[in-house]
Scaffold this motif. Structure first.
Motif, short mmCIF file in Angstrom:
data_model
loop_
_atom_site.label_atom_id
_atom_site.label_comp_id
_atom_site.label_asym_id
_atom_site.label_seq_id
_atom_site.Cartn_x
_atom_site.Cartn_y
_atom_site.Cartn_z
N GLY A 170 0.73 -1.13 -0.02
CA GLY A 170 -0.11 -0.02 -0.04
C GLY A 170 0.83 1.32 0.15
N ARG A 171 0.04 2.30 0.48
CA ARG A 171 1.15 3.54 0.70
C ARG A 171 1.81 3.57 2.03
NH1 ARG A 171 0.50 8.98 -1.48
NH2 ARG A 171 -1.22 8.33 -2.71
N GLY A 172 2.86 4.01 2.24
CA GLY A 172 3.37 4.16 3.65
C GLY A 172 4.79 4.08 3.70
N GLU A 173 5.44 3.92 4.99
CA GLU A 173 6.93 3.98 5.03
C GLU A 173 7.47 2.45 5.12
OE1 GLU A 173 9.70 6.68 8.08
OE2 GLU A 173 8.59 4.81 8.99
N PHE B 233 11.97 4.65 3.33
CA PHE B 233 11.69 4.87 2.25
C PHE B 233 10.15 5.29 2.23
CE2 PHE B 233 15.15 2.24 1.75
CZ PHE B 233 16.00 2.79 1.09
N THR B 234 9.81 6.12 1.38
CA THR B 234 8.27 6.33 1.14
C THR B 234 8.11 5.39 -0.14
OG1 THR B 234 8.75 8.47 1.76
CG2 THR B 234 6.47 7.96 1.38
N VAL B 235 6.95 4.56 0.07
CA VAL B 235 6.57 3.67 -0.97
C VAL B 235 5.01 3.64 -1.14
CG1 VAL B 235 8.43 2.21 -0.82
CG2 VAL B 235 6.39 1.48 0.26
N ALA C 39 8.35 -1.59 -5.89
CA ALA C 39 7.42 -0.47 -5.46
C ALA C 39 7.18 0.45 -6.87
CB ALA C 39 7.71 0.52 -4.35
N GLU C 40 5.84 0.64 -7.04
CA GLU C 40 5.61 1.86 -8.24
C GLU C 40 6.19 3.04 -7.88
OE1 GLU C 40 1.68 2.68 -10.26
OE2 GLU C 40 1.51 1.34 -8.47
N HIS C 41 6.17 3.54 -6.56
CA HIS C 41 6.92 4.70 -6.37
C HIS C 41 7.72 4.50 -5.16
CE1 HIS C 41 4.19 6.99 -8.91
NE2 HIS C 41 3.15 6.28 -8.41
N ALA C 42 8.96 4.99 -5.19
CA ALA C 42 9.75 4.63 -3.89
C ALA C 42 10.70 6.03 -3.85
CB ALA C 42 10.66 3.45 -4.02
N LYS C 43 10.82 6.37 -2.66
CA LYS C 43 11.71 7.55 -2.49
C LYS C 43 12.21 7.76 -1.02
CE LYS C 43 10.66 11.98 -2.49
NZ LYS C 43 9.56 13.01 -2.69
N GLU C 44 13.64 7.89 -0.96
CA GLU C 44 14.16 7.78 0.27
C GLU C 44 13.64 8.98 1.23
OE1 GLU C 44 18.67 6.64 1.84
OE2 GLU C 44 18.21 6.83 -0.23
N ALA C 45 13.35 8.61 2.37
CA ALA C 45 12.63 9.51 2.99
C ALA C 45 13.63 10.12 4.29
CB ALA C 45 11.58 8.97 4.00
#
Lengths: 291, 82
Positions: B43-46, B58-60, B76-82
């Motif tokens: 889902g969406r989350g950390e 990471f935020t995914v 992950a469809e979207h993944a960014k280092e938090a």
């Protein structure tokens, strides 16, 4: 024989052309490097998606998922997305892509299928405008750095149309990026999804704890797979364009150098001939005075 | 265990780690070494990865998580280092 002044002018003109092509070659080389990195960086994700679908795919699933629905017989309505570059000066890159797009379209139409053309990139759109063929979609804003978002925007409406049965097949014509010097135009069917064949990881699905069910996982992953296929087509074409431009500009630079060499040789010969002739005339003149 | 985090345009993380906590579609899942083969949707989350006392965050959003053998793969469809 040409006059020296004219030769000098031509040498200068070819030199400045060479300066331009040389610069373009270097720009393309540096853009190619970055574009190539993006192609390579996109591979693990695509591989991971393909593996999972191959793992979970069973023929029974195909019945339940619209995206996997294989049409019986000849597709009646198809969409062909063709990708070209926005800029020229890259050799036969765009004309090869256009040729492939026309071939694919003609093939489908010969089998009695109605084809919607979707153009991405200025060069291809320009060509089909010229032939007065209507395009369902014409986009010129993708450019050098295609993003996930571009791919999503392009493919999302097509997936919906496919699911509701308005389309029976979707093809993408793009430049496959094998290497900077090998970018063959390729037609890829993205819908219905052709299940990737199970690699070494095949047959493991029964051992997984799946949460939620395999059905739901496949249902969620298929759209990602389609979107990613589109994204890769865009990224590979962008890299291919830079590769083709580098090659074209390198050839142009080399030809310009050859041309300068031969012009300079002619120029020197003419100059010497002129000097020789002048000396001969002076000598002749003084001989005549003496006489 | 070996953990890789892959987003569509690049590999975001790759390395040995001691624990992974991921936001699955229906709540958090924790993965420790020697986990059974497992697959779930994200889902969406950390996403948290514990590596030698340090934690990578990471935020995914979207995608899936897969445990095969001793490897955890977060796609992950979207993944960014938090």
């Amino acid at each position: 024989m040409a006059r020296p002044r004219e030769l000098r002018r031509r040498i200068k003109s070819v030199e400045s052309t060479r300066k331009i092509t040389k610069t373009m070659e270097m720009v393309a080389t540096s853009k190619l490097k970055r574009a190539q990195d993006r192609v390579v960086a996109a591979r693990p994700y695509a591989q991971a998606l393909a593996n999972v679908i191959a793992d979970l795919y069973t023929p029974e699933l195909a019945e339940r998922f619209p995206l996997l629905r294989q049409p019986k017989g000849v597709p009646k309505k198809a969409a062909v997305l063709f990708i070209t570059s926005n800029r020229g000066l890259c050799g036969a890159f765009n004309s090869n892509l256009i040729k492939e797009a026309r071939r694919t379209t003609a093939d489908l139409e010969a089998r009695g299928c109605q084809v919607d053309l979707h153009g991405i990139g200025r060069k291809g759109i320009g060509f089909f405008r010229y032939t007065k063929r209507a395009l369902a979609v014409a986009r010129q804003d993708v450019g050098d750095r295609p993003s996930q978002k571009h791919a999503e925007e392009l493919v999302e409406p097509l997936m919906r149309q496919f699911e509701t049965g308005l389309l029976d097949a979707v093809f993408v014509v793009f430049a496959k990026f094998n290497s900077p010097v090998s970018t063959p135009p390729t037609t890829l069917q993205i819908l219905p999804v052709v299940p990737p064949s199970a690699g070494k990881a095949g047959g493991k699905s029964s051992n997984y704890i799946l949460s939620p069910s395999a059905d739901e996982i496949v249902g969620a992953i298929l759209p990602l797979y389609v979107r990613n296929a589109m994204y890769r087509a865009l990224v590979e074409t962008a890299a291919g364009e830079q590769g083709a431009r580098r090659t074209a500009m390198k050839n142009a630079t080399d030809s310009a150098s050859d041309m300068i060499d031969s012009l300079r040789q002619t120029y020197n010969r003419v100059r010497q001939a002129q000097i020789t002739q002048e000396i001969a005339e002076i000598v002749g003149g003084s001989e005549a005075l003496k006489g | 265990m070996r953990v890789t985090v892959i987003s569509p345009d690049r590999s975001v993380f790759e390395g040995e780690a001691q624990a992974v906590v991921a936001p699955a579609f229906d709540g958090q899942v924790g993965i420790l070494p020697r986990h059974a083969p497992f697959m779930t949707l994200l889902g969406r989350g950390e996403l948290r990865i514990k590596q030698d006392g340090a934690a990578h965050r990471f935020t995914v959003d979207g995608g899936f998580l897969q445990v095969v053998g001793d490897a955890v793969r977060v796609v992950a469809e979207h993944a960014k280092e938090a």
